[in-house]
Design an enzyme around this catalytic site. Structure first.
Site, PDB file in Angstrom:
ATOM      1  N   SER A  25       0.726  -1.013   0.173  1.00 19.75           N
ATOM      2  CA  SER A  25       0.011   0.040  -0.060  1.00 19.75           C
ATOM      3  C   SER A  25       0.844   1.437  -0.080  1.00 19.75           C
ATOM      4  O   SER A  25       2.105   1.281  -0.286  1.00 19.75           O
ATOM      5  CB  SER A  25      -0.835   0.035   1.144  1.00 19.75           C
ATOM      6  OG  SER A  25      -0.117   0.007   2.463  1.00 19.75           O
ATOM      7  N   TYR A  58      -3.242   1.245  -2.725  1.00 19.19           N
ATOM      8  CA  TYR A  58      -4.491   1.571  -2.034  1.00 19.19           C
ATOM      9  C   TYR A  58      -3.984   2.572  -0.767  1.00 19.19           C
ATOM     10  O   TYR A  58      -2.737   2.299  -0.556  1.00 19.19           O
ATOM     11  CB  TYR A  58      -5.466   0.748  -1.621  1.00 19.19           C
ATOM     12  CG  TYR A  58      -4.747  -0.361  -0.905  1.00 19.19           C
ATOM     13  CD1 TYR A  58      -4.686  -0.364   0.642  1.00 19.19           C
ATOM     14  CD2 TYR A  58      -4.250  -1.535  -1.389  1.00 19.19           C
ATOM     15  CE1 TYR A  58      -4.025  -1.334   1.474  1.00 19.19           C
ATOM     16  CE2 TYR A  58      -3.475  -2.417  -0.644  1.00 19.19           C
ATOM     17  CZ  TYR A  58      -3.322  -2.478   0.600  1.00 19.19           C
ATOM     18  OH  TYR A  58      -2.759  -3.338   1.637  1.00 19.19           O
TER      19      TYR A  58
END
Length: 136
Positions: A25, A58
């Site tokens: 991430s 993300y």
């Protein structure tokens, strides 16, 4: 028909950490996340200005006030501490929504502190040394 348009961007942030051993991430300072209107888990694209790498991942919300931009997991092979990046989110909108929407643009300094907020996709801040793409 829906169009995919820029929702927000954090412009020219400096990567503070890159670690292969974290779950994949990007961890972003909470102040920047909120200014850009992002939420945890939201898909973002990251463009590395330093080396040209592009990737999708993300958002993980990091501690506020730290200025941290941490590239986690496999992406750490592509982006290094000290690299300049643009972090962008996109949204889908109808033609009418897209024409009315104003993206959230977050300009930061070398320490990832917010220096300006705006909505002009091509704005170059005075004194930044950057050129607006509107004048090409």
């Amino acid at each position: 028909m829906l169009r995919t348009i820029l929702g927000s961007k954090i412009h020219r942030a400096t990567v503070t950490q890159a670690d292969l051993d974290y779950v994949g991430s990007v961890t972003i300072d909470a102040d920047l996340v909120h200014a850009a209107g992002l939420i945890e888990g939201e898909k973002v694209a990251i463009v590395d200005i330093t080396n040209g790498a592009r990737l999708e991942t993300y958002v993980i919300v990091g501690d506020a006030g730290t200025g941290n931009i941490c590239i986690n997991g496999a992406a750490a092979h592509l982006i290094n501490p000290g690299d300049l990046v643009i972090i962008m989110s996109y949204l889908q909108a109808t033609d009418a929504e897209a024409k009315a929407y104003e993206p959230k643009i977050v300009h930061v300094d070398a320490d990832n502190r917010i220096v300006a907020l705006g909505n002009d996709l091509a704005e170059a801040l005075p004194g930044s040394g950057l050129l607006t793409s509107r004048s090409i």
